[in-house]
Design a protein around this motif. Structure first.
Motif, PDB file in Angstrom:
ATOM      1  N   ARG A 159       0.842  -1.197   0.000  1.00  0.00           N
ATOM      2  CA  ARG A 159       0.000   0.000   0.000  1.00  0.00           C
ATOM      3  C   ARG A 159       0.879   1.249   0.000  1.00  0.00           C
ATOM      4  NH1 ARG A 159      -2.926  -0.971   5.485  1.00  0.00           N
ATOM      5  NH2 ARG A 159      -0.716  -1.331   5.977  1.00  0.00           N
ATOM      6  N   ILE A 160       0.711   2.081  -1.042  1.00  0.00           N
ATOM      7  CA  ILE A 160       1.530   3.277  -1.202  1.00  0.00           C
ATOM      8  C   ILE A 160       0.632   4.501  -1.387  1.00  0.00           C
ATOM      9  CG2 ILE A 160       3.324   4.424  -2.553  1.00  0.00           C
ATOM     10  CD1 ILE A 160       4.382   1.923  -1.305  1.00  0.00           C
ATOM     11  N   TYR A 184       0.721   8.855  -1.864  1.00  0.00           N
ATOM     12  CA  TYR A 184       1.677   9.880  -2.299  1.00  0.00           C
ATOM     13  C   TYR A 184       1.048  11.269  -2.223  1.00  0.00           C
ATOM     14  CZ  TYR A 184      -0.840   8.940  -6.687  1.00  0.00           C
ATOM     15  OH  TYR A 184      -1.814   8.731  -7.645  1.00  0.00           O
ATOM     16  N   MET A 200       5.648   2.600 -10.227  1.00  0.00           N
ATOM     17  CA  MET A 200       4.628   1.594  -9.953  1.00  0.00           C
ATOM     18  C   MET A 200       4.477   0.624 -11.122  1.00  0.00           C
ATOM     19  SD  MET A 200       1.798   3.925  -7.997  1.00  0.00           S
ATOM     20  CE  MET A 200       2.240   4.735  -6.444  1.00  0.00           C
ATOM     21  N   LEU A 225      -0.637  -4.060  -5.872  1.00  0.00           N
ATOM     22  CA  LEU A 225      -0.133  -2.741  -5.510  1.00  0.00           C
ATOM     23  C   LEU A 225      -1.295  -1.765  -5.408  1.00  0.00           C
ATOM     24  CD1 LEU A 225       2.261  -0.881  -4.945  1.00  0.00           C
ATOM     25  CD2 LEU A 225       2.447  -0.494  -7.413  1.00  0.00           C
ATOM     26  N   ALA A 269      -2.337   2.019  -4.660  1.00  0.00           N
ATOM     27  CA  ALA A 269      -1.717   3.341  -4.625  1.00  0.00           C
ATOM     28  C   ALA A 269      -2.785   4.421  -4.786  1.00  0.00           C
ATOM     29  CB  ALA A 269      -0.670   3.462  -5.730  1.00  0.00           C
ATOM     30  N   TRP A 270      -2.629   5.495  -4.050  1.00  0.00           N
ATOM     31  CA  TRP A 270      -3.597   6.589  -4.143  1.00  0.00           C
ATOM     32  C   TRP A 270      -2.946   7.915  -3.757  1.00  0.00           C
ATOM     33  CZ3 TRP A 270      -3.171   3.082  -0.292  1.00  0.00           C
ATOM     34  CH2 TRP A 270      -3.061   3.546   1.011  1.00  0.00           C
TER      35      TRP A 270
END
Length: 248
Positions: free
Chosen positions: A5-6, A8, A18, A30, A32-33
């Motif tokens: 979990r990423i 930014y 990514m 993956l 990502a948000w």
């Protein structure tokens, strides 16, 4: 399925990193948000993210609870309406000149009222100017808004942060390696290190087993020589077991 979990900060564009991670590890999910409001570092403390791309000024937010690796620096720009005095500067505007214009405060424009998009509308009206990192100005660029660098402006730093107490950092180390430009075969990648360590263990085991076999073979050879000597009635290599007398 394993998950990474990423989150930014607004303006950070981790898409290429990514994509590379997904290519190398298609078996990993993956998530990502973009985090537009609130303290992004709180996501780590609340276990809502495994790592975050954080923007900061001055001292690193690294502390006893989280690691932070600085990645790159962002320059500060000023955003103003078309035909504003800012437009007549070629590339940059002195900081003291920018300070003389009415300033827009982003705290007055939370996401609940439209956030940065609405703030840029206000800038386009000519009412105020906005000082932000260049990446944010690019993300919310408008045809009726111009941007110029701020001379002697305050740069911002973008880094990646993750919890100190994270139990398994293998996937995250792989991701950080990609962010820092390491190839899939780099010896600094966790997966490559694991493979090298595994190969070393296999090699060390093979050497140890070969050493044991050589020692066992030498022992058998020695015992065989002793047995042969006893059957000859003397020492190995001395048939009959008698010592030769020196001639007087």
């Amino acid at each position: 399925m394993q998950t990474l979990r990423i989150a930014y900060a607004t303006g950070v564009t981790p898409g290429k990193w990514m994509d590379r991670f997904k290519e190398r590890y298609p078996q990993v999910e993956l998530q990502a948000w973009r985090h537009d409001e609130g303290q992004i570092l709180d996501l780590l403390a609340e276990d809502q993210a495994d790592a975050v791309f954080v923007r900061y000024r001055g001292q690193s937010p690294k502390d006893q609870t989280r690691h932070v690796i600085p990645l790159y620096e962002e320059l500060e720009v000023v955003c103003a309406a078309k035909d504003h005095e800012v437009e007549y500067y070629d590339e940059s505007v002195p900081a003291e000149v920018v300070a003389g214009f009415p300033q827009l405060n982003l705290e007055d424009y939370p996401e609940a009222v439209g956030g940065l998009s609405v703030a840029m509308e206000v800038v386009a009206s000519g009412a105020q100017v906005l000082r932000v990192p260049q990446s944010i100005a690019r993300l919310f660029a408008r045809k009726d808004v111009v941007t110029r660098f701020v001379e002697d402006g305050v740069p911002t730093q973008v880094g990646i942060a993750w919890p100190v107490d994270m139990e398994d950092t293998t996937l995250l180390e792989e991701f950080i390696g990609i962010v820092r430009g390491r190839s899939a075969n780099s010896s600094r990648q966790a997966s490559v290190r694991n493979q090298e360590q595994k190969a070393k263990r296999v090699n060390d085991k093979a050497k140890f087993e070969a050493k044991l076999k050589a020692q066992a073979a030498a022992k058998r050879q020695k015992e065989l020589a002793k047995k042969q000597a006893r059957s000859n009635g003397g020492k190995p290599g001395k048939p009959g077991g008698s010592k030769g007398r020196k001639k007087r």
